[in-house]
Scaffold this active site. Structure first.
Site, PDB file in Angstrom:
ATOM      1  N   TYR A   1     -17.544 -16.006 -17.599  1.00 26.88           N
ATOM      2  CA  TYR A   1     -18.828 -16.594 -17.225  1.00 26.88           C
ATOM      3  C   TYR A   1     -19.941 -15.631 -17.599  1.00 26.88           C
ATOM      4  O   TYR A   1     -19.899 -14.461 -17.245  1.00 26.88           O
ATOM      5  CB  TYR A   1     -18.830 -16.842 -15.716  1.00 26.88           C
ATOM      6  CG  TYR A   1     -20.089 -17.447 -15.128  1.00 26.88           C
ATOM      7  CD1 TYR A   1     -20.112 -18.762 -14.689  1.00 26.88           C
ATOM      8  CD2 TYR A   1     -21.248 -16.699 -14.954  1.00 26.88           C
ATOM      9  CE1 TYR A   1     -21.244 -19.315 -14.114  1.00 26.88           C
ATOM     10  CE2 TYR A   1     -22.385 -17.234 -14.393  1.00 26.88           C
ATOM     11  CZ  TYR A   1     -22.385 -18.544 -13.975  1.00 26.88           C
ATOM     12  OH  TYR A   1     -23.508 -19.097 -13.409  1.00 26.88           O
TER      13      TYR A   1
ATOM     14  N   THR B   1     -29.921 -21.894 -13.792  1.00 35.62           N
ATOM     15  CA  THR B   1     -29.005 -21.208 -14.711  1.00 35.62           C
ATOM     16  C   THR B   1     -28.064 -22.191 -15.387  1.00 35.62           C
ATOM     17  O   THR B   1     -27.897 -23.333 -14.951  1.00 35.62           O
ATOM     18  CB  THR B   1     -28.154 -20.154 -13.971  1.00 35.62           C
ATOM     19  OG1 THR B   1     -27.376 -20.806 -12.962  1.00 35.62           O
ATOM     20  CG2 THR B   1     -29.032 -19.090 -13.350  1.00 35.62           C
TER      21      THR B   1
ATOM     22  N   HIS C   1     -29.029 -15.406  -2.296  1.00 37.31           N
ATOM     23  CA  HIS C   1     -29.006 -15.973  -3.643  1.00 37.31           C
ATOM     24  C   HIS C   1     -29.489 -17.416  -3.729  1.00 37.31           C
ATOM     25  O   HIS C   1     -29.908 -17.858  -4.801  1.00 37.31           O
ATOM     26  CB  HIS C   1     -27.577 -15.896  -4.199  1.00 37.31           C
ATOM     27  CG  HIS C   1     -27.519 -15.839  -5.695  1.00 37.31           C
ATOM     28  ND1 HIS C   1     -28.504 -16.339  -6.514  1.00 37.31           N
ATOM     29  CD2 HIS C   1     -26.590 -15.313  -6.533  1.00 37.31           C
ATOM     30  CE1 HIS C   1     -28.177 -16.148  -7.780  1.00 37.31           C
ATOM     31  NE2 HIS C   1     -27.035 -15.526  -7.816  1.00 37.31           N
TER      32      HIS C   1
END
Length: 778
Positions: free
Chosen positions: A597, A610, A481
């Site tokens: 979230y 993000t 990630h």
């Protein structure tokens, strides 16, 4: 030793008869091709950098400017430079350049001066156009207006015309990078207002809210001002004031295992099964992956444009291939290599180096297929320690860093580890079937589990991504990630699946169709040295990984009662609609509201990643409560839902436009740590657990396949592990007009969560909202 002998291209020896030279023309030719390919890439990169550096201008403007200047100077006798050309001849060319080139006549000096002046004008024009485009892209009013021409303001219509006029030329992948604006730092006052409004429905009593309100006010009028000044200063000199700290402190400094806790997965198209031959499917997908990499290297990949007009930052694409996350004691390090001509294939615990370039060209699918068939046919057993070697990348980072330093920094282990880490990516030929059956949902759950964590040792979790092919030909990927977010790898996955479907294909036997049958070099099995202490560490790491994966409760839901089509009929944003249903489902599941979230992108800005959208709002809580209030009518509930969706949509737009809450507070917290300042407010904000973590996977963002003509070619998206020990991780993809896929994860060790229970609550919530609209229409 055969490999070592073949590697010698040139040698000599001295004897009593003189010096004897030995050389291998084939190897020297391969060396020449490799060098030529490298220099071609450098030259192409140089030309692309020039094109990107002057975009939205182009080389045609240079020729036009030069033609005008030369015509004015030599044909019409007009000085278009107001004396600059004569000054260049007098002070630069005649005293410094002309003496070194005696053959340069006066006419040549004038032509050279005109060329220099035209280049300066061209660069000045390019810079002016870039700054104008950057100023235009800073405008975000269009985000809050309807897409139709009737709903747009006059300002937005004029803005659209100007942007289109400036960006008529076809852009390269990175053409917009210099024109993208920087992410702005929100004002401290605005962030505090948004934060307090977001926590109001989460506070059970007024006393709780007043306590948080006091902490926020003390921070805002205290050290918050000082921290804000430092953050503003950082935003002036950095490309993005968030991204480097986000990558460092959220990802690279995390010491827990990457498997489940960080890495995410993507899944195949479920309704299209082109072949059940593992090696054939893998060969086509590997070939398509390298075609995608070629488009990135050559910058032929078109940047994603919102509404076909506004560019998204393409910075994250650069590290998709040839990238690895190196473990460290305190922090990891992302290493990106410029090129890789090979992949590493993992099959039944054995590692192979597979060259995908031969004699200067990319291997065709049939040729890759032959090499993979050899790997599958290899019946040799994995060495003790080799079979479970991947578990080292699935354990905590400190253990892996120490083990890597002790056992993989010299000898044969270092050579083999370098081959893995410097590969383009890792291909996993799994020895299990990846199954999908509408009558047996558990098979799809197992499919997702195998992609998320496998068996704890059959993935190399440090690589940017693992391409995973099941024994029956179905595919997916596991992605690290830290280097990028899900939409980037989703773009590659969309290309790979569509290119396989439209350009490659399979014959009647399910074998690859494309290729000329060339016999490629055989794959090379990697060699290792495993002392007993290393084998013991590997087995301990495997047990640690198995504890993590055995605690995962993953449920995949294919919701086909209705999809985006019905939501549009309700005149609601599909994302906001689903987020409200998630709130209703969670409230029924947990009996309360919790911090939620939702990931939003900030790629409208340079190097953006993000931002967090907080779906729990005063309006969403009012609607959820109304759904359980028998005194409320359907009309009242629908009105509350519309209002809640509008508020959520506005928050999502704010987050995309740099007006979020959480990244700002996160960066203020990092500054406070650097300055060694203690903030009770920031400490409480950053310690709040996200009990419900959600993310939407984009579908068809590049529009490579027309879903109206190919309705079955929809992806099932992907998922991730739970963020909180007693919370849920929910990823969803709106696939076409009639399908929604949900990937719901939680931990079995928590007595507060149950993925199956939550999935049932979610399906009921989606059904209740639909019935609410249907009953109201009646």
């Amino acid at each position: 030793m055969a490999e070592a002998h073949q590697a010698v291209a040139f040698s000599f020896q001295i004897t009593h008869e003189g010096v004897q030279f030995n050389y291998d023309w084939e190897v020297l030719h391969l060396v020449w091709l490799s060098g030529a390919r490298s220099y071609r890439k450098r030259w192409a990169r140089f030309l692309n950098n020039i094109r990107n550096g002057v975009y939205p201008s182009s080389k045609e403007y240079l020729f036009l400017i030069l033609s005008i200047v030369l015509s004015c100077h030599f044909i019409f006798g007009i000085d278009p430079s107001f004396g600059c050309i004569n000054a260049l001849i007098k002070h630069l060319i005649e005293p410094y350049i002309s003496p070194k080139f005696l053959w340069l006549p006066s006419t040549g000096c004038a032509i050279l001066a005109c060329l220099i002046y035209s280049l300066v004008l061209w660069f000045a024009k390019a810079l002016l156009m870039q700054y104008i485009l950057k100023a235009l892209l800073m405008y975000k009013g269009w985000m809050y207006e309807a897409r139709s021409s009737k709903g747009m303001s006059t300002t937005s219509k004029l803005w659209v015309m100007l942007v289109k006029a400036l960006t008529q030329k076809e852009p390269l992948l990175y053409s917009y990078q210099a024109s993208l604006p920087k992410l702005p730092v929100p004002s401290l006052n605005d962030t505090m207002k948004r934060y307090l409004r977001s926590v109001r429905p989460l506070c059970k009593t007024d006393e709780d809210y007043h306590r948080i309100e006091k902490l926020a006010n003390d921070f805002q009028h205290g050290i918050g001002k000082r921290l804000q000044r430092y953050l503003t200063l950082k935003s002036w000199w950095s490309s993005n004031y968030v991204s480097d700290w986000w990558e460092e402190y959220v990802y690279l400094r995390g010491r827990q295992a990457l498997m489940v806790n960080s890495n995410f997965y993507g899944i195949d198209t479920l309704f299209v099964n082109l072949t059940n031959k593992q090696s054939s499917r893998a060969a086509n997908l590997v070939h398509a992956c390298f075609l995608f990499r070629r488009q990135i290297d050559r910058q032929e990949l078109k940047p994603i444009l919102v509404q076909g007009l506004v560019p998204l930052c393409s910075w994250q694409y650069e590290r998709m291939f040839n990238t690895v996350r190196i473990p460290g004691i305190e922090t990891d390090k992302l290493v990106h290599y410029n090129d890789a001509r090979h992949i590493v294939v993992l099959h039944k615990g054995k590692y192979y180096k597979l060259d995908v370039y031969y004699k200067g060209r990319l291997l065709q699918p049939k040729e890759i297929e032959k090499s993979l068939d050899k790997i599958i046919a290899d019946e040799a057993s994995a060495l003790p320690g080799e079979k479970h070697l991947g578990a080292l990348t699935a354990t905590d980072r400190v253990t892996w860093a120490n083990t890597r330093q002790d056992y993989f920094m010299k000898g044969i282990n270092k050579i083999s580890l370098d081959i893995i880490e410097k590969s383009a990516f890792v291909l996993v030929l799994d020895d299990k079937d990846f199954e999908f059956d509408t009558n047996d949902p558990s098979k799809l759950d197992r499919y997702g589990q195998l992609l998320l964590h496998g068996t704890g040792h059959d993935r190399w979790y440090d690589k940017s991504f693992n391409l995973v092919i099941g024994r029956n030909g179905r595919a997916g990927f596991n992605c690290e990630h830290s280097w990028a977010d899900a939409p980037i790898i989703a773009h590659m996955w969309e290309f790979v699946l569509s290119y396989e479907y439209t350009n490659l294909g399979y014959d009647e036997e399910g074998r690859c169709k494309v290729g000329n049958g060339l016999e490629p070099p055989s794959p090379l099995r990697l060699k290792w040295d495993f002392p007993e202490t290393l084998i013991s560490t590997i087995e301990t790491s495997l047990k640690s990984a198995e504890i993590i994966l055995s605690d995962v409760d993953l449920k995949l839901v294919m919701f086909d009662d209705y999809g985006k089509g019905f939501m549009k009929k309700c005149k609601l944003s599909p994302d906001a609609y689903i987020q409200m249903c998630l709130q209703l489902a969670y409230f029924r599941d947990a009996g309360e509201f919790s911090l939620t979230y939702e990931a939003s992108m900030t790629r409208l800005f340079r190097e953006g990643r993000t931002e967090t959208v907080r779906p729990v709002t005063i309006e969403s809580a009012a609607w959820v409560n109304a759904m359980h209030d028998p005194s409320k009518t359907n009309e009242e509930r629908i009105a509350l839902l519309r209002h809640a969706c509008n508020v959520h949509q506005r928050a999502y737009q704010d987050a995309m436009c740099g007006k979020g809450i959480d990244r700002h507070l996160f960066c203020l917290y990092v500054v406070s740590k650097y300055l060694e300042l203690d903030s009770p407010f920031l400490k409480e904000v950053l310690s709040e657990p996200w009990k419900l973590s959600t993310s939407q996977t984009p579908h068809g963002q590049a529009g490579l396949i027309d879903l109206r003509k190919n309705p079955n070619h929809i992806s099932a998206g992907g998922g991730f592990g739970p963020v909180a020990d007693d919370g849920y991780g929910v990823s969803y993809i709106i696939a076409g007009e009639d399908f929604i896929f949900f990937h719901i994860s939680s931990k079995k060790s928590s007595n507060r969560t149950d993925s199956l229970r939550f999935s049932n609550n979610l399906k009921k919530a989606l059904g209740d909202v639909r019935n609410m609209f249907l009953n109201a229409s009646k």
